[in-house]
Scaffold this active site. Structure first.
Site, PDB file in Angstrom:
ATOM      1  N   HIS A 112      23.917 -35.389  50.386  1.00 13.69           N
ATOM      2  CA  HIS A 112      23.714 -35.641  48.955  1.00 13.69           C
ATOM      3  C   HIS A 112      23.511 -34.354  48.163  1.00 13.69           C
ATOM      4  O   HIS A 112      23.564 -34.351  46.936  1.00 13.69           O
ATOM      5  CB  HIS A 112      22.501 -36.558  48.757  1.00 13.69           C
ATOM      6  CG  HIS A 112      22.701 -37.586  47.684  1.00 13.69           C
ATOM      7  ND1 HIS A 112      23.477 -37.364  46.580  1.00 13.69           N
ATOM      8  CD2 HIS A 112      22.225 -38.852  47.557  1.00 13.69           C
ATOM      9  CE1 HIS A 112      23.460 -38.445  45.802  1.00 13.69           C
ATOM     10  NE2 HIS A 112      22.718 -39.358  46.378  1.00 13.69           N
ATOM     11  N   ASP A 134      28.071 -36.562  45.533  1.00 17.58           N
ATOM     12  CA  ASP A 134      27.418 -37.580  44.717  1.00 17.58           C
ATOM     13  C   ASP A 134      27.735 -38.970  45.258  1.00 17.58           C
ATOM     14  O   ASP A 134      28.798 -39.215  45.855  1.00 17.58           O
ATOM     15  CB  ASP A 134      27.883 -37.486  43.263  1.00 17.58           C
ATOM     16  CG  ASP A 134      27.428 -36.192  42.602  1.00 17.58           C
ATOM     17  OD1 ASP A 134      26.380 -35.650  43.011  1.00 17.58           O
ATOM     18  OD2 ASP A 134      28.119 -35.723  41.678  1.00 17.58           O
TER      19      ASP A 134
END
Length: 423
Positions: free
Chosen positions: A395, A399
């Site tokens: 992450h 995204d």
């Protein structure tokens, strides 16, 4: 008689030290040229250390689990002639460490070839191993035995070092023997034994890499259901038409192709993240790591330049690399350099998983079990073959929306397999 001293070799790529994983010989053993003496573990792979001479082992330079510097004395062998003792000093004999019960449960390695010692395979239709002895067998053979209700310890292994093969299971059944004919411990008997397993070699390296990955990367997973009916029909058709001449196709080469096509629109998934330098490197070449279970643990051989391979080319390379990894023959180059990883537990069952990233990559795609289920298609209930893709991402780089769109793109390609080949 003289003494030949073997030093820890320079394995390359700037490696200054390695872990001594396992000895294949002990003091007093007679060895022959090219016989494997020991396994050592680098950052990437297990490496065999062969003997360059014939002779008798007189001293070991370390114990399993010990980290040794390149150039340090590994082993001393008594040989005919002068030996090379003038060039190096022999180590003091190392007292052998007590054997840890069933270390093979963690590290199972191939035996030393051509060693002048009794064969490890017992003759006869059945091998009566100890109740807690773990026979050598691949994960696929273990699952096959479980499905057949066979206790592996009762099966005579015909492979190297008594390794149990699929053919041995079939031979066992053909002889009319089953686990019902063997003495079995009482179902409710108390058991108080303990087993200590030394975490060394590949298992230690896997533990370190998994811990490092979960501590450094910000993992998140995304699961998507995919209808694989059409691509399974295409695969069956291609195998029927070309299987005899080109080889059988599994689902994996289709998934590799889907990754290649989807990455054209999502190049951020085919990347490596250097979190110390804070640099993301996106790569044009698609080097797909294919997670493979071997007797020494999880390995990730790499299908290089998957973007330039046909289905059968990918299938051949996947099969070659998987066999090399399982047999301990994969080279350092074949186990490094991946840009995105594909992992599959589908053959073992399970509908969802949460794969751990293969750092410094930022994406890993996991394949789960194919099941037939009733689905509603255009208002009609029909039976379809369904499969989940369980994928994980870093992450810090990827995204959530991009991850979902990437997997949706793979889904579209798999469900409409003709689009895999439309340029």
């Amino acid at each position: 008689m003289g003494t030949h001293v073997i030093k820890m070799p320079d394995i390359g790529e700037g490696i200054a030290e390695v872990e001594l994983s396992q000895w294949h010989v002990k003091v007093g053993d007679l060895v022959v040229e090219d016989q494997v003496l020991a396994d050592v573990m680098t950052d990437k792979a297990m490496v065999d250390i062969p003997s360059p001479v014939h002779g008798k082992v007189i001293a070991l330079g370390g114990q399993p689990g010990e980290v040794m510097a390149v150039g340090s004395v590994l082993i001393s062998i008594e040989v005919e002639g002068a030996g090379n003792l003038k060039e190096s000093a022999a180590p003091a004999p190392v007292k052998e460490a007590p054997v840890v019960a069933k270390v093979e449960a963690v590290v199972e390695s191939k035996p030393a070839p051509a060693a002048p010692r009794p064969a490890a395979v017992c003759q006869g239709p059945m091998v009566a191993r100890e109740a807690d002895e773990r026979p050598l067998a691949s994960p696929a053979v273990r699952k096959h035995a479980l499905d057949l209700g066979i206790q592996l310890r009762l099966v005579r292994g015909s492979g190297p070092a008594g390794r149990v093969l699929h053919e041995d299971l079939e031979a066992y059944l053909a002889q009319g023997q089953s686990n019902a004919s063997a003495p079995v411990a009482a179902a409710y008997a108390q058991r108080n034994e303990e087993e200590q397993i030394q975490v060394i070699g590949m298992r230690r390296k896997i533990a370190q890499r998994m811990q490092d990955a979960t501590q450094r990367a910000a993992h998140f997973s995304y699961v998507e259901e995919i209808d694989v009916t059409a691509i399974e029909e295409l695969r069956a058709h291609l195998n029927e038409k070309h299987g005899a001449s080109r080889g059988k196709l599994t689902l994996l080469p289709f998934l590799v192709r889907a990754l290649v096509v989807a990455l054209r629109d999502f190049p951020q998934m085919n990347a490596r993240y250097d979190d110390e330098a804070q640099v993301i490197t996106r790569l044009g070449a698609v080097h797909v790591g294919v997670a493979t279970q071997s007797d020494v643990g999880l390995m990730v051989p790499v299908v290089r330049h998957a973007e330039a391979r046909s289905l059968w080319d990918s299938a051949t390379e996947i099969s070659r690399l998987a066999n090399a990894a399982r047999n301990g023959k994969a080279s350092r180059d074949e186990l490094s350099g991946s840009t995105i990883t594909l992992t599959s537990l589908g053959a073992l069952g399970g509908i969802v998983s949460t794969p751990v990233l293969n750092l410094p990559e930022v994406a890993i795609v996991g394949v789960n079990k194919i099941v037939e289920r009733p689905m509603v298609v255009k208002g009609q209930v029909v039976i379809r073959k369904m499969m989940n893709l369980s994928s994980s991402f870093d992450h810090r780089v990827v995204d959530g929306m991009d991850a979902a769109l990437f997997i949706q793109a793979i889904r579209g390609l798999i469900e409409q397999p003709a689009t895999l080949f439309v340029e």
